[in-house]
Design a protein around this motif. Structure first.
Motif, PDB file in Angstrom:
ATOM      1  N   ILE A 285      -2.324  -3.860  -0.359  1.00 37.23           N
ATOM      2  CA  ILE A 285      -2.856  -4.814  -1.343  1.00 37.23           C
ATOM      3  C   ILE A 285      -3.043  -4.141  -2.689  1.00 37.23           C
ATOM      4  O   ILE A 285      -2.659  -4.676  -3.740  1.00 37.23           O
ATOM      5  CB  ILE A 285      -4.181  -5.417  -0.837  1.00 37.23           C
ATOM      6  N   THR A 286      -3.630  -2.941  -2.675  1.00 37.45           N
ATOM      7  CA  THR A 286      -3.859  -2.207  -3.920  1.00 37.45           C
ATOM      8  C   THR A 286      -2.542  -1.891  -4.615  1.00 37.45           C
ATOM      9  O   THR A 286      -2.390  -2.072  -5.831  1.00 37.45           O
ATOM     10  CB  THR A 286      -4.627  -0.900  -3.642  1.00 37.45           C
ATOM     11  N   ASN A 287      -1.559  -1.443  -3.846  1.00 41.19           N
ATOM     12  CA  ASN A 287      -0.257  -1.107  -4.413  1.00 41.19           C
ATOM     13  C   ASN A 287       0.432  -2.337  -4.997  1.00 41.19           C
ATOM     14  O   ASN A 287       1.025  -2.288  -6.076  1.00 41.19           O
ATOM     15  CB  ASN A 287       0.625  -0.478  -3.330  1.00 41.19           C
ATOM     16  N   TYR A 288       0.347  -3.451  -4.281  1.00 41.05           N
ATOM     17  CA  TYR A 288       1.018  -4.683  -4.696  1.00 41.05           C
ATOM     18  C   TYR A 288       0.350  -5.310  -5.918  1.00 41.05           C
ATOM     19  O   TYR A 288       1.014  -5.904  -6.767  1.00 41.05           O
ATOM     20  CB  TYR A 288       0.984  -5.668  -3.531  1.00 41.05           C
ATOM     21  N   CYS A 289      -0.969  -5.184  -5.996  1.00 41.73           N
ATOM     22  CA  CYS A 289      -1.713  -5.873  -7.049  1.00 41.73           C
ATOM     23  C   CYS A 289      -1.992  -5.014  -8.285  1.00 41.73           C
ATOM     24  O   CYS A 289      -2.257  -5.548  -9.372  1.00 41.73           O
ATOM     25  CB  CYS A 289      -3.048  -6.379  -6.502  1.00 41.73           C
ATOM     26  N   THR A 290      -1.944  -3.685  -8.127  1.00 38.60           N
ATOM     27  CA  THR A 290      -2.368  -2.782  -9.203  1.00 38.60           C
ATOM     28  C   THR A 290      -1.712  -3.032 -10.563  1.00 38.60           C
ATOM     29  O   THR A 290      -2.389  -2.922 -11.586  1.00 38.60           O
ATOM     30  CB  THR A 290      -2.155  -1.311  -8.776  1.00 38.60           C
ATOM     31  N   PRO A 291      -0.433  -3.402 -10.628  1.00 33.52           N
ATOM     32  CA  PRO A 291       0.132  -3.617 -11.963  1.00 33.52           C
ATOM     33  C   PRO A 291      -0.592  -4.659 -12.795  1.00 33.52           C
ATOM     34  O   PRO A 291      -0.603  -4.585 -14.017  1.00 33.52           O
ATOM     35  CB  PRO A 291       1.574  -4.058 -11.653  1.00 33.52           C
ATOM     36  N   VAL A 292      -1.201  -5.650 -12.124  1.00 30.37           N
ATOM     37  CA  VAL A 292      -1.831  -6.740 -12.871  1.00 30.37           C
ATOM     38  C   VAL A 292      -3.294  -6.962 -12.506  1.00 30.37           C
ATOM     39  O   VAL A 292      -3.992  -7.706 -13.187  1.00 30.37           O
ATOM     40  CB  VAL A 292      -1.061  -8.069 -12.655  1.00 30.37           C
ATOM     41  N   MET A 293      -3.762  -6.338 -11.412  1.00 31.74           N
ATOM     42  CA  MET A 293      -5.128  -6.562 -10.967  1.00 31.74           C
ATOM     43  C   MET A 293      -5.831  -5.238 -10.679  1.00 31.74           C
ATOM     44  O   MET A 293      -5.194  -4.255 -10.296  1.00 31.74           O
ATOM     45  CB  MET A 293      -5.148  -7.399  -9.674  1.00 31.74           C
ATOM     46  N   GLU A 294      -7.134  -5.230 -10.842  1.00 31.84           N
ATOM     47  CA  GLU A 294      -7.951  -4.072 -10.474  1.00 31.84           C
ATOM     48  C   GLU A 294      -8.694  -4.409  -9.182  1.00 31.84           C
ATOM     49  O   GLU A 294      -9.400  -5.415  -9.106  1.00 31.84           O
ATOM     50  CB  GLU A 294      -8.949  -3.749 -11.586  1.00 31.84           C
ATOM     51  N   ILE A 295      -8.538  -3.572  -8.164  1.00 35.09           N
ATOM     52  CA  ILE A 295      -9.176  -3.811  -6.872  1.00 35.09           C
ATOM     53  C   ILE A 295     -10.484  -3.025  -6.776  1.00 35.09           C
ATOM     54  O   ILE A 295     -10.509  -1.821  -7.005  1.00 35.09           O
ATOM     55  CB  ILE A 295      -8.250  -3.410  -5.710  1.00 35.09           C
ATOM     56  N   ARG A 296     -11.561  -3.724  -6.431  1.00 36.58           N
ATOM     57  CA  ARG A 296     -12.858  -3.096  -6.203  1.00 36.58           C
ATOM     58  C   ARG A 296     -13.370  -3.510  -4.821  1.00 36.58           C
ATOM     59  O   ARG A 296     -13.047  -4.593  -4.343  1.00 36.58           O
ATOM     60  CB  ARG A 296     -13.870  -3.517  -7.280  1.00 36.58           C
ATOM     61  N   TYR A 297     -14.174  -2.653  -4.218  1.00 36.49           N
ATOM     62  CA  TYR A 297     -14.608  -2.896  -2.834  1.00 36.49           C
ATOM     63  C   TYR A 297     -16.045  -3.384  -2.746  1.00 36.49           C
ATOM     64  O   TYR A 297     -16.910  -2.968  -3.523  1.00 36.49           O
ATOM     65  CB  TYR A 297     -14.452  -1.622  -2.001  1.00 36.49           C
ATOM     66  N   VAL A 298     -16.272  -4.249  -1.772  1.00 38.60           N
ATOM     67  CA  VAL A 298     -17.611  -4.720  -1.424  1.00 38.60           C
ATOM     68  C   VAL A 298     -17.954  -4.126  -0.064  1.00 38.60           C
ATOM     69  O   VAL A 298     -17.153  -4.204   0.881  1.00 38.60           O
ATOM     70  CB  VAL A 298     -17.665  -6.258  -1.362  1.00 38.60           C
ATOM     71  N   GLU A 299     -19.127  -3.522   0.045  1.00 38.74           N
ATOM     72  CA  GLU A 299     -19.517  -2.806   1.264  1.00 38.74           C
ATOM     73  C   GLU A 299     -19.916  -3.770   2.386  1.00 38.74           C
ATOM     74  O   GLU A 299     -20.221  -4.950   2.141  1.00 38.74           O
ATOM     75  CB  GLU A 299     -20.677  -1.860   0.969  1.00 38.74           C
TER      76      GLU A 299
END
Length: 466
Positions: A178-192
């Motif tokens: 998901i991070t690899n696919y979305c990184t060009p246009v989105m920033e991924i952050r995690y919820v614990e």
């Protein structure tokens, strides 16, 4: 070096000397090496490769069959591995239909023949939409990870925002995709997640939701089998900042669990593999995406959608693409998002499975899975030193066993289970090192009570005789 061969290699096409020379002449070259001029000399092998002589066809067949015979699979051993690819019962009719010549695919879902494929995919989409209680379902994507990634990018385009929140309980491997696919246009952050219950930490979620948040993605049931009963509260928090609630779901759970749309999901996605697909090495996965029938969502699907329309003949209907111009197939390099190979054949398979079982059958499968997995968990937790990691949280199909008090590593336990013909649960010690020695066990409708008793007996022998 290869230029001086005077023979044709038995397994490499176009290696007959006269054929190779004719091809080089046609493209204006005198040497095969000229095809590789762009490759730096430092990367080229300057010697012959040390390869064994080529076997003849019979010898090669015998060699490969001997290698394959070393493999042990779910039909040889009792299997308790899941973690994203699960062993479910596959009705014979699923294989019978998906191997018909009008459905077997060449590439990207395109068959050599096309007799009824569009209607079959429309019927699959309709059945799947009913299961997830949504209006629109796409032609399947490559797998769940791609479906989740595409759903997140759709949310980014819809909201015009760049931050996507991801539950920490998502499979770490899927999270990387998901991070690899979305990184060009989105920033991924995690919820614990709550360390005691395994559920999403609502305080952490609320603290990380902001005006720039496009979506929050979580799964129910999750990677660890946990049933998330806070869905409505989660969606309410997400909607409070005008973000999109995306829920990943194992569709075989929906015969007994409420569909995500009932607790506020705007986009639902998941994997079709439980619906009539065998476990295959490197294949047998297919992702789906579902939304409401709203133009805002429909026009952001990069993949194909099939609809039904009346023809010029009264009482006759046809099936075809809906808004094909929005897809990456139509827009190519100008598309909002590229969707490559689609697994249309698996969509047809899932449609066959759903039509065969119907609502009552799906409920029966779900109830059977819950009963058998509960029986297994209780049986295993009666063994000294073994407990459930999230003992007070409901689960579906998969559960986390804690082996820390046994003094034996999961690796050793699984090694010794293999010796008696059992695939143990997935070792979680590298993905979740803070938990120590824990494993994810999967129990489905294919397991008999004797299988579960045998597992418990085998683990008890390992633990108590250590």
């Amino acid at each position: 070096m290869s230029e001086h061969r005077t023979y044709a290699h038995p397994y490499i096409p176009n290696t007959a000397p006269e054929v190779r020379e004719a091809m080089l002449k046609e493209i204006g070259l005198s040497s095969v090496d000229q095809l590789h001029d762009a490759i730096p000399d430092s990367l080229k092998l300057k010697r012959e490769m040390n390869l064994p002589p080529a076997m003849n066809e019979y010898e090669l067949r015998r060699h490969i069959e001997a290698l394959l015979a070393k493999n042990k699979h779910g039909a040889d051993y009792i299997n308790f591995l899941g973690a994203g690819c699960w062993q479910h019962f596959v009705p014979a009719v699923c294989d019978e239909i998906n191997q018909r010549s009008e459905f077997v695919t060449a590439y990207a879902g395109e068959p050599y023949e096309d007799h009824g494929r569009f209607q079959s995919l429309f019927e699959y989409q309709s059945l799947m939409a009913e299961l997830v209680d949504m209006d629109v379902v796409n032609v399947p994507t490559f797998d769940w990870a791609q479906a989740a990634s595409t759903a997140i990018r759709m949310a980014g385009r819809i909201t015009g925002r760049r931050i996507a929140l991801l539950s920490r309980s998502v499979d770490p491997d899927k999270a990387k995709i998901i991070t690899n696919y979305c990184t060009p246009v989105m920033e991924i952050r995690y919820v614990e997640i709550d360390p005691v219950t395994g559920k999403i930490d609502l305080d952490d979620l609320q603290g990380k939701l902001e005006e720039g948040t496009a979506a929050f993605y979580f799964e129910n049931p999750g990677y660890l089998g946990i049933i998330e009963d806070q869905g409505a509260e989660i969606s309410e928090l997400v909607h409070a900042v005008n973000a999109i609630s995306i829920v990943g779901v194992d569709p075989i759970s929906l015969g007994v669990l409420e569909p995500p749309s009932r607790y506020g999901a705007d986009i639902v996605c998941g994997d079709l593999q439980p619906l009539g697909m065998h476990m295959n090495y490197g294949g047998g996965q297919a992702g789906f995406i579902a939304t409401r029938d709203e133009e805002t969502y429909v026009m952001e699907y990069p993949s194909r959608l099939f609809g039904i329309v009346p023809t010029e003949v009264e009482g006759e209907y046809g099936f075809g693409d809906v808004a094909y111009e929005r897809t990456s197939f139509a827009q190519r390099e100008k598309g909002k998002e590229s969707v490559g190979t689609q697994t249309a054949l698996w969509g047809i398979t899932a449609g066959v499975y759903l039509s065969l079982l119907g609502p009552v059958g799906m409920q029966e499968v779900g109830e059977t899975i819950i009963q058998k997995s509960q029986y297994a968990a209780n049986k295993l937790c009666a063994i000294p030193g073994i407990s459930l990691r999230f003992k007070d949280t409901a689960f579906f199909k998969e559960f986390v066993l804690d082996f820390n008090k046994t003094g034996i590593s999961v690796t050793e336990i699984n090694k010794r289970l293999l010796e008696v013909g059992i695939f143990g649960g997935k070792d979680l010690s590298s993905a979740y090192p803070q938990w120590g020695q824990c494993a994810l066990y999967c129990v489905t409708e294919i397991h008999m009570q004797a299988d579960l008793d045998r597992l418990a007996s085998a683990i008890e022998n390992i633990v108590c005789k250590n």
